[in-house]
Design a protein around this motif. Structure first.
Motif, PDB file in Angstrom:
ATOM      1  N   ASP A 344       0.866  -1.176   0.000  1.00  0.00           N
ATOM      2  CA  ASP A 344       0.000   0.000   0.000  1.00  0.00           C
ATOM      3  C   ASP A 344       0.902   1.224   0.000  1.00  0.00           C
ATOM      4  O   ASP A 344       1.765   1.364   0.871  1.00  0.00           O
ATOM      5  CB  ASP A 344      -0.898   0.009   1.239  1.00  0.00           C
ATOM      6  CG  ASP A 344      -1.953  -1.093   1.184  1.00  0.00           C
ATOM      7  OD1 ASP A 344      -2.325  -1.471   0.063  1.00  0.00           O
ATOM      8  OD2 ASP A 344      -2.369  -1.579   2.255  1.00  0.00           O
ATOM      9  N   ARG A 359       5.652   3.750   1.313  1.00  0.00           N
ATOM     10  CA  ARG A 359       4.698   2.788   1.840  1.00  0.00           C
ATOM     11  C   ARG A 359       3.763   3.482   2.819  1.00  0.00           C
ATOM     12  O   ARG A 359       4.141   4.440   3.490  1.00  0.00           O
ATOM     13  CB  ARG A 359       5.441   1.662   2.576  1.00  0.00           C
ATOM     14  CG  ARG A 359       6.018   0.606   1.636  1.00  0.00           C
ATOM     15  CD  ARG A 359       7.082  -0.232   2.294  1.00  0.00           C
ATOM     16  NE  ARG A 359       6.742  -0.670   3.638  1.00  0.00           N
ATOM     17  CZ  ARG A 359       7.631  -1.204   4.490  1.00  0.00           C
ATOM     18  NH1 ARG A 359       8.903  -1.327   4.114  1.00  0.00           N
ATOM     19  NH2 ARG A 359       7.262  -1.583   5.672  1.00  0.00           N
ATOM     20  N   SER A 360       2.535   2.998   2.902  1.00  0.00           N
ATOM     21  CA  SER A 360       1.563   3.608   3.815  1.00  0.00           C
ATOM     22  C   SER A 360       2.008   3.491   5.267  1.00  0.00           C
ATOM     23  O   SER A 360       1.650   4.315   6.105  1.00  0.00           O
ATOM     24  CB  SER A 360       0.180   2.956   3.633  1.00  0.00           C
ATOM     25  OG  SER A 360      -0.299   3.188   2.324  1.00  0.00           O
ATOM     26  N   ARG A 380      -1.490   3.942  -6.458  1.00  0.00           N
ATOM     27  CA  ARG A 380      -1.647   2.479  -6.447  1.00  0.00           C
ATOM     28  C   ARG A 380      -0.818   1.891  -7.574  1.00  0.00           C
ATOM     29  O   ARG A 380      -0.453   2.568  -8.540  1.00  0.00           O
ATOM     30  CB  ARG A 380      -3.114   2.083  -6.595  1.00  0.00           C
ATOM     31  CG  ARG A 380      -3.717   2.413  -7.948  1.00  0.00           C
ATOM     32  CD  ARG A 380      -5.131   1.884  -8.048  1.00  0.00           C
ATOM     33  NE  ARG A 380      -5.770   2.278  -9.297  1.00  0.00           N
ATOM     34  CZ  ARG A 380      -5.587   1.665 -10.467  1.00  0.00           C
ATOM     35  NH1 ARG A 380      -4.783   0.614 -10.529  1.00  0.00           N
ATOM     36  NH2 ARG A 380      -6.222   2.066 -11.550  1.00  0.00           N
TER      37      ARG A 380
END
Length: 465
Positions: A344, A359-360, A380
């Motif tokens: 993500d 990255r999240s 995405r």
């Protein structure tokens, strides 16, 4: 208090006098229980005024403490008549000036026209050109170098007294720290719990003992201030939920122009540096470090391009689609979290206008969202990860078993689409820890590799950096 004085008719020989005094001490303590805390040995080290004696306190027959003073005839004469008796025993003759000094004092005192006190003030320092004798309010005598100040005297008594000293009463009058003392002065040190040592005190004192104690106190005080400043800074990091990295902070301190860490923490302690500003600059330093590291472009990522925001059919929001076949703005994968296909992710617009993919769950994600939310872009992955590999660092910890490194590398070599780029293992006291950098195409293959590495005998922990 009941006291007994024992005076011995000993020959004026220092060694023999001491021996006989300690013999008497042995006899007394054999008969009565002594109090070791009340032993005063002025035989080995006489007082500054020449006083020599051995004092002990014992429990008497009626359960009362009794002080016993043990001295020789010579010591008793010095105690009763002063230093002149001491010089007479030493055999000092007129060539030293002592006889002339005593004669002049006698004549002055016999002359009724003279003010006796003024005459004594005139003569009392003639034999003590290099030192002064001062008294405490309780009558204790201390010898100091000539020119000694109130602050010298305070540190001469005790370091804690000197550090809290704010002045003194000399002969009943209030004086400052820099006041010089004269022989015969009665000095009462005044203190304050809020007082702390100052750098300027080093110019006030004249004795090496005081200077040494002041420097030591200043050093300890600075160390405490720096420890408190560092603790305060780290607490601020914790409150903002930021990770404190010593290496990043050292680079920031150097960039701010500080020659050493001491000066940096001193300014925080003095409140001349705002901690909140330091935190902001720390975040900037992290970004600088990430930008520097991101200049290294891996071959497998060279083909990546970023398309401008496009409308997704499944969402009303603009989302950046990361696909190697799309043309547009070039982007880079952030080195702080090393995102790979399947993670993500989100995009972050940098100051230079480029976009970094994070990255999240990146360690810096929270701060970026809180402080620079307007520069966050949803993103995405698109397409498939076929033919594309990303560098990933794994942290491995376990027991240092024979062949464990061979087993680890063997598993990696057997995995399709995964290659070992670098390995660094440290072993210490039967344990090993190290970093493995592998090239992997997506999170699915990475998770499979991690599971297999955890099955190796001796491996206790495998985590992604």
């Amino acid at each position: 208090m009941f006291a007994i004085r024992i005076i011995l008719d000993s020959e004026p020989d220092p060694a023999k006098e001491k021996q006989e005094c300690w013999q008497v001490y042995s006899i007394v303590t054999d008969m009565y229980q002594p109090n070791p805390k009340r032993l005063r040995d002025w035989l080995s080290i006489p007082k500054s005024n020449g006083y020599e004696s051995l004092h002990i306190t014992v429990m008497g027959p009626e359960g009362k403490w009794v002080e016993v003073q043990i001295r020789t005839r010579r010591m008793d004469e010095i105690a009763e008549r002063g230093l002149a008796a001491h010089w007479r025993y030493k055999g000092i003759k007129g060539e030293t000036g002592l006889d002339e000094w005593l004669t002049s004092v006698r004549e002055a005192l016999e002359n009724a026209d003279n003010d006796s006190l003024k005459v004594m003030d005139q003569f009392k320092m003639d034999l003590y050109e290099d030192e002064v004798f001062v008294f405490t309010p309780k009558g204790d005598l201390f010898k100091l170098a000539k020119g000694a100040t109130v602050l010298d005297f305070a540190f001469h008594i005790h370091s804690k007294l000197g550090c809290k000293c704010i002045g003194a009463k000399v002969n009943g009058k209030n004086v400052q720290l820099k006041q010089k003392l004269n022989s015969g002065d009665q000095v009462e040190i005044m203190t304050s719990n809020t007082q702390t040592p100052k750098q300027g005190w080093l110019t006030i004192v004249t004795t090496s003992k005081a200077r040494t104690k002041i420097r030591q106190a200043l050093k300890e005080m600075v160390a405490r201030q720096h420890a408190f400043a560092k603790e305060t800074l780290e607490r601020k990091f914790k409150n903002r939920k930021m990770e404190y990295d010593e290496a990043t902070m050292m680079r920031l301190i150097k960039r701010l122009g500080f020659k050493n860490v001491t000066d940096f923490y001193q300014q925080i302690a003095d409140e001349t540096l705002d901690i909140n500003e330091i935190l902001d600059k720390y975040i900037e330093q992290q970004k600088r470090d990430n930008d520097t590291h991101d200049d290294i472009v891996y071959r497998s990522a060279e083909g990546y391009n970023l398309q401008t925001a496009q409308e997704e059919t499944t969402s009303k929001e603009d989302v950046l689609v990361i696909d190697q076949n799309l043309k547009g703005l070039e982007f880079k994968l952030a080195k702080c979290c090393n995102p790979i296909y399947g993670d993500d992710v989100f995009g972050f617009v940098t100051v230079s206008g480029g976009i970094k993919i994070h990255r999240s769950d990146c360690p810096n994600a929270t701060q970026m969202r809180e402080r620079f939310g307007y520069r966050i872009v949803k993103a995405r992955w698109a397409g498939k990860s076929v033919g594309t590999q990303y560098p990933i660092t794994l942290r491995v910890v376990g027991h240092d078993d024979i062949g464990i490194v061979t087993n680890i590398t063997s598993i990696i070599s057997k995995e399709n689409g995964i290659s070992l780029r670098s390995i660094g293992i440290d072993s210490n006291d039967g344990l090993f820890s190290g970093n493995l950098t592998v090239m992997v195409s997506d999170t699915g293959r990475l998770e499979t590799l991690i599971k297999k590495l955890r099955t190796v005998k001796g491996v206790k922990q495998v985590s992604r950096n």
